[in-house]
Design a protein around this motif. Structure first.
Motif, short mmCIF file in Angstrom:
data_model
loop_
_atom_site.label_atom_id
_atom_site.label_comp_id
_atom_site.label_asym_id
_atom_site.label_seq_id
_atom_site.Cartn_x
_atom_site.Cartn_y
_atom_site.Cartn_z
N VAL A 1 -7.96 2.47 -4.93
CA VAL A 1 -7.63 3.70 -4.21
C VAL A 1 -8.74 3.96 -3.20
O VAL A 1 -9.93 3.89 -3.55
CB VAL A 1 -7.47 4.90 -5.17
CG1 VAL A 1 -7.19 6.17 -4.38
CG2 VAL A 1 -6.33 4.64 -6.15
N MET B 1 0.83 -1.20 0.00
CA MET B 1 0.00 0.00 0.00
C MET B 1 0.87 1.25 0.00
O MET B 1 1.95 1.27 0.61
CB MET B 1 -0.92 0.03 1.22
CG MET B 1 -1.91 -1.13 1.29
SD MET B 1 -3.06 -0.96 2.66
CE MET B 1 -3.91 -2.53 2.59
N GLY C 1 3.58 -5.95 -7.87
CA GLY C 1 2.92 -4.86 -7.16
C GLY C 1 3.87 -4.16 -6.20
O GLY C 1 3.80 -2.94 -6.01
N PHE D 1 6.31 4.13 -7.09
CA PHE D 1 5.41 5.19 -6.65
C PHE D 1 6.08 6.06 -5.58
O PHE D 1 6.07 7.30 -5.62
CB PHE D 1 4.13 4.55 -6.11
CG PHE D 1 3.25 5.44 -5.29
CD1 PHE D 1 2.37 6.31 -5.89
CD2 PHE D 1 3.31 5.40 -3.90
CE1 PHE D 1 1.55 7.13 -5.13
CE2 PHE D 1 2.50 6.21 -3.14
CZ PHE D 1 1.62 7.08 -3.75
N VAL E 1 -3.36 3.85 -1.51
CA VAL E 1 -3.31 3.26 -2.85
C VAL E 1 -2.83 1.81 -2.71
O VAL E 1 -1.73 1.58 -2.19
CB VAL E 1 -2.38 4.05 -3.78
CG1 VAL E 1 -2.40 3.43 -5.18
CG2 VAL E 1 -2.78 5.51 -3.84
N GLU E 2 -3.65 0.82 -3.16
CA GLU E 2 -3.26 -0.60 -3.10
C GLU E 2 -2.59 -1.01 -4.40
O GLU E 2 -3.02 -0.63 -5.49
CB GLU E 2 -4.50 -1.48 -2.88
CG GLU E 2 -5.09 -1.38 -1.49
CD GLU E 2 -6.17 -2.43 -1.27
OE1 GLU E 2 -6.13 -3.46 -1.97
OE2 GLU E 2 -7.03 -2.20 -0.41
N PHE E 3 -1.52 -1.84 -4.28
CA PHE E 3 -0.76 -2.29 -5.44
C PHE E 3 -0.76 -3.81 -5.59
O PHE E 3 0.00 -4.35 -6.38
CB PHE E 3 0.69 -1.79 -5.35
CG PHE E 3 0.82 -0.30 -5.46
CD1 PHE E 3 0.84 0.33 -6.70
CD2 PHE E 3 0.88 0.49 -4.32
CE1 PHE E 3 0.96 1.69 -6.80
CE2 PHE E 3 1.00 1.85 -4.42
CZ PHE E 3 1.02 2.48 -5.66
N LYS F 1 -7.02 7.08 -9.03
CA LYS F 1 -6.54 5.86 -9.68
C LYS F 1 -6.14 6.13 -11.12
O LYS F 1 -5.13 5.60 -11.61
CB LYS F 1 -7.64 4.79 -9.62
CG LYS F 1 -7.23 3.46 -10.20
CD LYS F 1 -8.35 2.46 -10.08
CE LYS F 1 -7.96 1.13 -10.71
NZ LYS F 1 -9.04 0.15 -10.65
N PRO G 1 -2.12 0.80 -10.05
CA PRO G 1 -2.77 0.54 -8.75
C PRO G 1 -3.96 -0.40 -8.92
O PRO G 1 -4.59 -0.44 -9.97
CB PRO G 1 -3.21 1.93 -8.30
CG PRO G 1 -3.42 2.68 -9.57
CD PRO G 1 -2.38 2.17 -10.53
N ASN H 1 5.99 -1.79 -8.16
CA ASN H 1 5.20 -0.61 -8.54
C ASN H 1 5.05 0.34 -7.35
O ASN H 1 5.09 1.58 -7.51
CB ASN H 1 3.82 -1.04 -9.03
CG ASN H 1 3.88 -1.78 -10.34
OD1 ASN H 1 4.82 -1.58 -11.13
ND2 ASN H 1 2.91 -2.65 -10.62
N ALA H 2 4.87 -0.24 -6.13
CA ALA H 2 4.73 0.61 -4.94
C ALA H 2 6.03 1.36 -4.66
O ALA H 2 6.02 2.55 -4.29
CB ALA H 2 4.33 -0.25 -3.74
N SER I 1 -2.26 5.81 -12.84
CA SER I 1 -2.39 4.59 -13.63
C SER I 1 -1.06 4.05 -14.11
O SER I 1 -0.92 2.86 -14.38
CB SER I 1 -3.33 4.83 -14.83
OG SER I 1 -2.78 5.84 -15.68
#
Length: 582
Positions: free
Chosen positions: A147, A117, A170, A177, A162-164, A136, A144, A173-174, A140
């Motif tokens: 959201v 998250m 994931g 972010f 924000v959940e990944f 979200k 994610p 990606n987090a 993008s």
């Protein structure tokens, strides 16, 4: 706001409502995968990027061949996409996102909130309390999953989660972010240095300190996640995958061995079925040839009888005409003299009596002829019925064997399909259901065939009784021909179970019977043979088990019971001999 060139105030108000729904997020433009789709084109199944969707909305809004409502909706969509472009600002939430191609680093022992998250704090007011899809859509590029706005006592706090997802992709990606905010100076450290102040939003990945922190964010993280290291999650996934691969490998080997066994059984049954089919074809061919041969013989016998009857009838008519001519001659000579007249009258009376005798003989012949034809026809019908019953029994027996093989084949095939890996699809389930239904139909058909075979067996017994009655009728007909049942003929009537009295002039006996032993000692071997022969004939030819002698048609030449065909031929022979005697 100019949505239509027509200047219609109602359409302009409708366009304003559409724009408001797009702005609030009630009409969604971006799906969960971060791709854009036109919400007003129901037939559109293609996904767009943001620029292509903007060009689509502008094109439909300016087209002359579209309805006014569709044009207004697409113009509102175009305005929403243009207004949604990030304004020129120092805030990373409003600037275009540029992803660093190098993945960020982290310590092996760092604890993160799992599912992974990200935390956004101090969001601009235009995002607070609005649709989470706007956030979200903005993030993008980081893919994610969801959201969430963070609320405290039912009111938005200006923060978001924000959940990944749960996998390592994931997690990367987090981290990307977080790195995006850190590079701009709006990460967690920047938020702490500015002491939670300033107009800019800040963001970072949720860690153990955020998880354990008091407040709305900590409550949300504890309620919806756990603390794990990235390496621990990776090890868990690796262990699960290894166990799954080992289990599937063992199952594949076991299933493959079972399939081979089933294939071997299937091949054996297929070969057996092939041999049975070949034997059946041979039997049917032999049966058809025999039927054709018997039908040909029956036709020839019937034709011979009819031809002989015609010839005899013509001979009788010729004799009748001859007697008529002689009667006329007598009438002419009667006028010559009284003496001659009296002689002629006597001759005429004798001729009349002879004519009457011939007439009676013709009537008797016709009756005998009709009886012979009836007997032949009845024999033909009964023979055809018996042959048809035998054919039906053979066909039903083959059908029963075939149904049993089909049931075994379908059962084996069903087991193969159930045990074959990858058969969990709906199509395989449907195939299994179809095979099960077909198997149930085959079992019901086999039950019906067995019941039908029992009916044919009952009919076969009835036909046998009718054939026995026909033989009795033939014996009665033959007994009407005197002098034709002597032992000189090959076919004749024999009293089954009657002792040959000539045998008692000598002496015989049977070794295992006391009374026969005494008979043998007293009368000799020939008497013993006569008694045992009579008892054997009664046992073989008496259907009721009675010890009383009875007449039966006998083939003296071969020493056996005469066949129905031989009986008919003998009756015809006697009828011909009787006619010649007349």
């Amino acid at each position: 706001m100019d949505y239509t060139s027509d200047g219609d105030s109602e359409l302009e108000a409708y366009g304003s409502d559409t724009y408001a729904l797009l702005l609030s997020g009630d009409i969604e433009v971006m799906n969960d995968e971060g791709l854009y789709r036109c919400p007003f084109c129901s037939d559109e199944k293609d996904d767009y990027n943001k620029y292509d969707l903007l060009q689509h909305a502008l094109g439909v809004g300016a087209a002359h061949d579209q309805q006014v409502k569709d044009k207004v909706d697409h113009r509102a969509l175009a305005k929403h996409l243009k207004d949604d472009e990030p304004a020129k600002s120092h805030s990373p939430l409003l600037q275009p996102i540029v992803i660093d191609p190098q993945p960020p680093q982290h310590n092996r022992d760092d604890l993160f909130v799992w599912p992974w998250m990200g935390i956004i704090v101090n969001m601009p007011s235009e995002y607070v309390g609005k649709s989470a899809n706007r956030l979200k859509e903005h993030f993008s590029r980081f893919y994610p999953v969801k959201v969430h706005h963070v609320y405290s006592k039912g009111r938005p706090t200006g923060n978001a989660i924000v959940e990944f997802g749960k996998d390592l992709v994931g997690f990367r990606n987090a981290l990307t972010f977080e790195n995006q905010f850190e590079n701009e100076g709006y990460g967690k450290i920047g938020w702490q240095e500015k002491e939670h102040g300033g107009p800019e939003p800040f963001g970072w990945i949720a860690r153990a300190d955020d998880y354990n922190a008091p407040g709305a964010i900590g409550d949300f993280l504890r309620k919806n996640g756990d603390l794990k290291t990235a390496d621990g999650v990776e090890d868990e996934e690796t262990m699960k995958n290894n166990k799954l691969v080992a289990s599937l490998s063992f199952k594949v080997i076991e299933t493959d061995m079972h399939i081979r066994e089933l294939k071997s059984v299937y091949q054996e049954r297929t070969a057996s079925l092939k041999r049975m089919m070949e034997q059946r074809e041979q039997q049917l061919q032999s049966y058809n040839q025999e039927i054709q041969k018997m039908q040909q013989l029956s036709v020839e016998h019937t034709k011979t009888i009819v031809d002989e009857n015609k010839k005899l009838r013509l001979d009788l008519q010729s004799m009748t005409h001859e007697l008529d001519a002689r009667s006329k001659q007598i009438d002419e000579l009667a006028a010559q003299t009284d003496c001659d007249r009296r002689n002629l009258e006597l001759e005429k009376q004798r001729n009349a009596m002879k004519f009457n005798h011939l007439t009676l003989a013709e009537q008797e012949y016709q009756k005998a002829d009709e009886n012979v034809l009836k007997l032949v026809e009845q024999h033909k019908r009964e023979k055809e019925t018996a042959l048809n019953n035998i054919k039906k029994l053979n066909e039903k027996l083959h059908l029963t064997h075939k149904l049993q093989l089909d049931i075994k084949h379908l059962t084996g095939k069903l087991e193969v399909i159930k045990l074959t890996p990858g058969n969990e699809t709906s199509e395989s389930g449907k195939r299994i259901a179809e095979l099960t239904e077909e198997l149930r139909d085959k079992i019901e058909e086999m039950d019906y065939t067995e019941n039908y075979n029992q009916d044919l067996i009952v009919q076969e017994k009835k036909t046998a009784v009718e054939l026995q009655e026909a033989r009795k009728l033939a014996i009665d007909a033959i007994q009407r021909f005197p002098g034709q049942t002597s032992d000189q003929a090959h076919i004749g009537i024999k009293m089954i179970g009657e002792l040959d009295l000539k045998a008692f002039s000598n002496e015989v006996i049977r070794e295992d019977d006391k009374k026969l032993q005494e008979l043998k000692e007293e009368y000799g071997e020939e008497a013993y043979t006569a008694v045992t022969t009579a008892l054997t004939e009664l046992n073989e030819h008496s259907s009721s088990g009675s010890r009383v002698s009875f007449p039966e048609m006998w083939n003296y030449k071969e020493g056996r019971k005469a066949k129905t065909k031989e009986i008919v031929q003998h009756v015809i022979k006697l009828a011909k001999a009787s006619k010649k005697g007349r």
